[in-house]
Design a protein around this motif. Structure first.
Motif, PDB file in Angstrom:
ATOM      1  N   THR A  40      -8.015  -3.605  -3.220  1.00 43.63           N
ATOM      2  CA  THR A  40      -7.591  -4.742  -4.294  1.00 43.63           C
ATOM      3  C   THR A  40      -6.615  -4.571  -4.942  1.00 43.63           C
ATOM      4  OG1 THR A  40      -8.791  -3.547  -5.902  1.00 43.63           O
ATOM      5  CG2 THR A  40     -10.246  -4.893  -4.476  1.00 43.63           C
ATOM      6  N   LEU A  41      -6.136  -5.939  -5.588  1.00 38.81           N
ATOM      7  CA  LEU A  41      -4.817  -5.544  -6.521  1.00 38.81           C
ATOM      8  C   LEU A  41      -5.080  -4.406  -7.477  1.00 38.81           C
ATOM      9  CD1 LEU A  41      -2.383  -6.453  -7.973  1.00 38.81           C
ATOM     10  CD2 LEU A  41      -3.357  -8.320  -8.814  1.00 38.81           C
ATOM     11  N   ASP A  42      -6.196  -4.291  -8.276  1.00 38.24           N
ATOM     12  CA  ASP A  42      -6.368  -3.211  -9.123  1.00 38.24           C
ATOM     13  C   ASP A  42      -6.381  -1.814  -8.621  1.00 38.24           C
ATOM     14  OD1 ASP A  42      -6.611  -5.044 -11.255  1.00 38.24           O
ATOM     15  OD2 ASP A  42      -9.118  -5.091 -11.091  1.00 38.24           O
ATOM     16  N   GLU A  43      -6.934  -1.817  -7.195  1.00 38.13           N
ATOM     17  CA  GLU A  43      -6.665  -0.222  -6.548  1.00 38.13           C
ATOM     18  C   GLU A  43      -5.380  -0.079  -6.296  1.00 38.13           C
ATOM     19  OE1 GLU A  43     -11.248  -0.531  -4.560  1.00 38.13           O
ATOM     20  OE2 GLU A  43      -9.488  -1.445  -3.484  1.00 38.13           O
ATOM     21  N   ILE A  44      -4.667  -1.065  -5.947  1.00 40.10           N
ATOM     22  CA  ILE A  44      -3.124  -0.711  -5.712  1.00 40.10           C
ATOM     23  C   ILE A  44      -2.766  -0.595  -6.882  1.00 40.10           C
ATOM     24  CG2 ILE A  44      -1.286  -1.956  -4.712  1.00 40.10           C
ATOM     25  CD1 ILE A  44      -2.929  -3.646  -2.801  1.00 40.10           C
ATOM     26  N   GLU A  45      -2.616  -1.077  -7.719  1.00 40.74           N
ATOM     27  CA  GLU A  45      -2.061  -1.006  -9.123  1.00 40.74           C
ATOM     28  C   GLU A  45      -2.292   0.481  -9.516  1.00 40.74           C
ATOM     29  OE1 GLU A  45      -3.144  -3.167 -12.331  1.00 40.74           O
ATOM     30  OE2 GLU A  45      -1.070  -2.959 -13.405  1.00 40.74           O
ATOM     31  N   ARG A  46      -3.440   0.980  -9.555  1.00 43.86           N
ATOM     32  CA  ARG A  46      -3.846   2.224  -9.957  1.00 43.86           C
ATOM     33  C   ARG A  46      -3.068   3.162  -9.349  1.00 43.86           C
ATOM     34  NH1 ARG A  46      -9.728   5.115  -9.869  1.00 43.86           N
ATOM     35  NH2 ARG A  46      -9.169   7.024 -11.419  1.00 43.86           N
ATOM     36  N   VAL A  47      -3.002   3.303  -8.020  1.00 41.29           N
ATOM     37  CA  VAL A  47      -2.308   4.201  -7.025  1.00 41.29           C
ATOM     38  C   VAL A  47      -1.115   4.148  -7.321  1.00 41.29           C
ATOM     39  CG1 VAL A  47      -1.588   5.086  -4.642  1.00 41.29           C
ATOM     40  CG2 VAL A  47      -4.091   4.115  -5.352  1.00 41.29           C
ATOM     41  N   ALA A  48      -0.454   2.989  -7.497  1.00 42.07           N
ATOM     42  CA  ALA A  48       1.057   2.885  -7.867  1.00 42.07           C
ATOM     43  C   ALA A  48       1.217   3.191  -9.278  1.00 42.07           C
ATOM     44  CB  ALA A  48       1.438   1.613  -7.537  1.00 42.07           C
ATOM     45  N   ARG A  49       0.522   2.985 -10.340  1.00 38.85           N
ATOM     46  CA  ARG A  49       0.893   3.632 -11.575  1.00 38.85           C
ATOM     47  C   ARG A  49       0.797   5.173 -11.418  1.00 38.85           C
ATOM     48  NH1 ARG A  49      -2.767   5.596 -14.609  1.00 38.85           N
ATOM     49  NH2 ARG A  49      -4.669   4.173 -13.936  1.00 38.85           N
ATOM     50  N   ILE A  50      -0.072   5.666 -10.895  1.00 41.23           N
ATOM     51  CA  ILE A  50      -0.035   7.149 -10.790  1.00 41.23           C
ATOM     52  C   ILE A  50       1.410   7.681 -10.212  1.00 41.23           C
ATOM     53  CG2 ILE A  50      -1.257   9.401  -9.776  1.00 41.23           C
ATOM     54  CD1 ILE A  50      -3.760   7.380 -10.262  1.00 41.23           C
ATOM     55  N   ALA A  51       1.508   6.828  -8.965  1.00 40.85           N
ATOM     56  CA  ALA A  51       2.651   7.618  -8.099  1.00 40.85           C
ATOM     57  C   ALA A  51       4.178   7.335  -9.058  1.00 40.85           C
ATOM     58  CB  ALA A  51       2.695   6.754  -7.042  1.00 40.85           C
ATOM     59  N   ALA A  52       4.151   6.320  -9.659  1.00 40.53           N
ATOM     60  CA  ALA A  52       5.349   5.888 -10.533  1.00 40.53           C
ATOM     61  C   ALA A  52       5.504   6.975 -11.600  1.00 40.53           C
ATOM     62  CB  ALA A  52       5.503   4.616 -11.098  1.00 40.53           C
ATOM     63  N   SER A  53       4.400   7.224 -12.224  1.00 41.03           N
ATOM     64  CA  SER A  53       4.415   8.522 -13.313  1.00 41.03           C
ATOM     65  C   SER A  53       4.852   9.896 -12.853  1.00 41.03           C
ATOM     66  CB  SER A  53       2.927   8.627 -13.917  1.00 41.03           C
ATOM     67  OG  SER A  53       1.953   9.391 -13.112  1.00 41.03           O
ATOM     68  N   ARG A  54       4.679   9.979 -11.687  1.00 40.78           N
ATOM     69  CA  ARG A  54       5.296  11.069 -10.906  1.00 40.78           C
ATOM     70  C   ARG A  54       6.564  10.942 -10.140  1.00 40.78           C
ATOM     71  NH1 ARG A  54       3.092  12.593 -14.257  1.00 40.78           N
ATOM     72  NH2 ARG A  54       1.338  13.749 -14.596  1.00 40.78           N
ATOM     73  N   GLY A  55       7.355   9.780 -10.670  1.00 40.55           N
ATOM     74  CA  GLY A  55       8.641   9.478  -9.916  1.00 40.55           C
ATOM     75  C   GLY A  55       8.783   8.815  -8.819  1.00 40.55           C
ATOM     76  N   ILE A  56       8.006   8.065  -8.299  1.00 41.68           N
ATOM     77  CA  ILE A  56       8.290   7.084  -7.233  1.00 41.68           C
ATOM     78  C   ILE A  56       8.614   5.967  -7.955  1.00 41.68           C
ATOM     79  CG2 ILE A  56       6.893   5.388  -5.615  1.00 41.68           C
ATOM     80  CD1 ILE A  56       6.596   8.512  -4.560  1.00 41.68           C
ATOM     81  N   SER A  57       9.790   5.636  -7.391  1.00 47.17           N
ATOM     82  CA  SER A  57      10.719   4.615  -8.243  1.00 47.17           C
ATOM     83  C   SER A  57      10.868   3.178  -7.486  1.00 47.17           C
ATOM     84  CB  SER A  57      12.139   5.012  -8.716  1.00 47.17           C
ATOM     85  OG  SER A  57      12.593   5.541  -7.429  1.00 47.17           O
ATOM     86  N   THR A  58      10.370   3.389  -5.962  1.00 48.15           N
ATOM     87  CA  THR A  58      10.663   2.100  -5.181  1.00 48.15           C
ATOM     88  C   THR A  58       9.275   1.762  -4.629  1.00 48.15           C
ATOM     89  OG1 THR A  58      12.987   2.424  -4.604  1.00 48.15           O
ATOM     90  CG2 THR A  58      11.728   0.983  -3.257  1.00 48.15           C
ATOM     91  N   PHE A  59       8.765   0.745  -4.837  1.00 48.25           N
ATOM     92  CA  PHE A  59       7.725   0.136  -3.882  1.00 48.25           C
ATOM     93  C   PHE A  59       7.949  -0.941  -3.016  1.00 48.25           C
ATOM     94  CE2 PHE A  59       6.185   2.052  -7.899  1.00 48.25           C
ATOM     95  CZ  PHE A  59       5.223   2.863  -7.501  1.00 48.25           C
ATOM     96  N   ARG A  60       7.762  -0.650  -1.587  1.00 47.36           N
ATOM     97  CA  ARG A  60       7.960  -1.608  -0.764  1.00 47.36           C
ATOM     98  C   ARG A  60       6.688  -2.182  -0.438  1.00 47.36           C
ATOM     99  NH1 ARG A  60      12.042  -3.802   2.011  1.00 47.36           N
ATOM    100  NH2 ARG A  60      13.470  -2.227   1.151  1.00 47.36           N
ATOM    101  N   LEU A  61       6.750  -3.582  -0.583  1.00 49.15           N
ATOM    102  CA  LEU A  61       5.691  -4.349   0.049  1.00 49.15           C
ATOM    103  C   LEU A  61       5.687  -4.803   1.607  1.00 49.15           C
ATOM    104  CD1 LEU A  61       5.250  -6.553  -3.305  1.00 49.15           C
ATOM    105  CD2 LEU A  61       4.350  -4.177  -3.104  1.00 49.15           C
ATOM    106  N   THR A  62       4.561  -4.259   2.341  1.00 51.01           N
ATOM    107  CA  THR A  62       4.767  -4.649   3.858  1.00 51.01           C
ATOM    108  C   THR A  62       3.491  -4.969   4.141  1.00 51.01           C
ATOM    109  OG1 THR A  62       5.790  -3.618   5.729  1.00 51.01           O
ATOM    110  CG2 THR A  62       4.939  -2.086   4.178  1.00 51.01           C
ATOM    111  N   GLY A  63       3.542  -4.876   5.637  1.00 51.79           N
ATOM    112  CA  GLY A  63       2.242  -4.984   6.288  1.00 51.79           C
ATOM    113  C   GLY A  63       2.368  -4.529   7.770  1.00 51.79           C
ATOM    114  N   GLY A  64       1.683  -5.387   8.784  1.00 51.71           N
ATOM    115  CA  GLY A  64       1.248  -6.740   8.572  1.00 51.71           C
ATOM    116  C   GLY A  64       2.280  -7.711   7.821  1.00 51.71           C
TER     117      GLY A  64
END
Ligand code: SAM
Ligand code: SF4
Length: 356
Positions: free
Chosen positions: A71-95
């Motif tokens: 879900t959006l909330d689950e993705i955001e949670r992982v992304a927030r934790i990743a960003a706090s440790r220096g992940i600075s680009t999120f590429r949305l893809t798929g599918g």
């Protein structure tokens, strides 16, 4: 078509109970070869509006079950934790990421995240279908970079290659992107023998006409049908040879961690890129990590191992446990993919399910 969860031979059980003794448990996300990870590719769905032959079968796709999609909330949670440790680009893809109904909200929520060094960048790789309608909202939500895939500009060929008659929709998406302020705009094409290798110059010209950079990708063994054949692959050197017949190519130095090598055309500010994943792999500079639509972390496109975030996200996992799973996945990254080894085993999932 059935909807079943994909099972892989080896899936890590949630968080490792004990981290490897030499793995850092704080600071930037680094692997054992010193590669600091800054880029998370987030696959939003395995579904797609096209059926590109090198990516998906026409029929018989085993779609992920809807309830297994994060879900959006689950993705955001992982992304927030990743960003706090220096992940600075999120590429949305798929599918195809634009098939996700909450695509604007995903862009907006991830776009608000901060790394210790400042705001994140939200990028997207899309086939462009429907982009003309949603692009203003995506830009408003914080989309910063855009790659659109187009392997041919010839109608019949497009139909043969994607098994859908949607070239006009892709053109509309590219026109909308060209008219937008998003720059650099990149167009991606997989170069394929006997399919579009007589069209490479036309594709570069098409990109120039749309104020974009054309990037050619060597075809990788990631098709669901496992039909990839090295002898049929159009190599970086062949691509350059074909383009050299039309333009003088001057290499641009300073590629950094970027997958594409780039060349200036005829001394102008127009450029072309080649992503030579097979014949000139760039694994030594890889800073990428992947999150599949069903919550599996992967440290490489070609990995046969996934790290399952779902028990943490849907159980009572803490943010620290999620961080340690991110770290464990990155720590296990191999120095390079093994496409060129005789014993190479293609991943079970196709590119649409891994996230390109
Ligand atoms: N549907 C979107 C698109 O096509 O741009 C995003 C997902 S797609 C999997 C991402 C990128 O992967 C596209 O540029 C596509 O051409 C590329 N791709 C897919 N299968 C590939 C393969 N076997 N080898 C090389 N590139 C591939
Ligand atoms: Fe869809 Fe992109 Fe795969 Fe083509 S490459 S089938 S557009 S996911």
């Amino acid at each position: 078509m059935s909807a079943v969860p994909i099972r892989l031979a080896e899936r890590a059980p949630s968080a490792p109970r004990t981290a490897p003794a030499d793995m850092p448990t704080s600071g930037p996300l680094v692997d054992r070869y010193g590669r600091v990870h800054r880029d998370l590719r987030v696959s939003l769905t395995d579904r797609c509006s096209l059926r590109c032959t090198y990516c998906m079968p026409e029929q018989g796709n085993e779609w992920l079950a809807r309830q297994s999609i994060l879900t959006l909330d689950e993705i955001e949670r992982v992304a927030r934790i990743a960003a706090s440790r220096g992940i600075s680009t999120f590429r949305l893809t798929g599918g195809e990421p634009l098939l996700r109904r909450d695509i604007v909200a995903v862009t907006e929520r991830l776009g608000r995240l901060e790394t210790p060094d400042g705001p994140v960048t939200i990028a997207m790789t899309t086939n462009g279908i429907g982009l003309d309608r949603v692009l203003p909202a995506l830009i408003e939500a914080g989309l910063g970079r855009l790659n659109i895939s187009i392997d041919t500009i010839r109608r019949e060929r497009f139909h043969d290659l994607t098994r859908r008659d949607r070239l006009d929709d892709v053109f509309a998406g590219i026109r909308a992107a060209a008219a937008s302020p998003l720059r650099p705009l990149k167009l991606n094409a997989v170069a394929m023998r006997g399919v579009n290798d007589d069209e490479l110059v036309d594709l570069v010209q098409f990109a120039i006409d749309n104020d974009a950079q054309m990037r050619f990708i060597e075809q990788m063994p990631l098709d669901a049908g496992h039909t990839w054949d090295r002898s049929q692959m159009v190599t970086r050197d062949e691509i350059l040879e074909k383009l050299s017949a039309r333009w003088s190519l001057e290499p641009i130095q300073g590629r950094g961690g970027a997958p594409a090598e780039t060349w200036r055309l005829d001394g102008t500010d127009r450029t072309v890129g080649v992503i030579a994943s097979v014949t000139a792999p760039f694994c030594g500079a890889c800073d990428r990590l992947r999150l599949t639509a069903d919550g599996q972390l992967r440290n490489c496109l070609f990995s046969n191992r996934e790290f399952d975030l779902v028990p943490l996200l849907r159980g009572s996992g803490s943010d620290d446990e999620i961080e340690q799973l991110l770290r464990g996945c990155i720590w296990k990254k191999l120095p390079g993919h093994a496409i060129n080894d005789p014993g190479f085993l293609q991943p079970d999932r196709g590119m649409n399910a891994i996230g390109g």
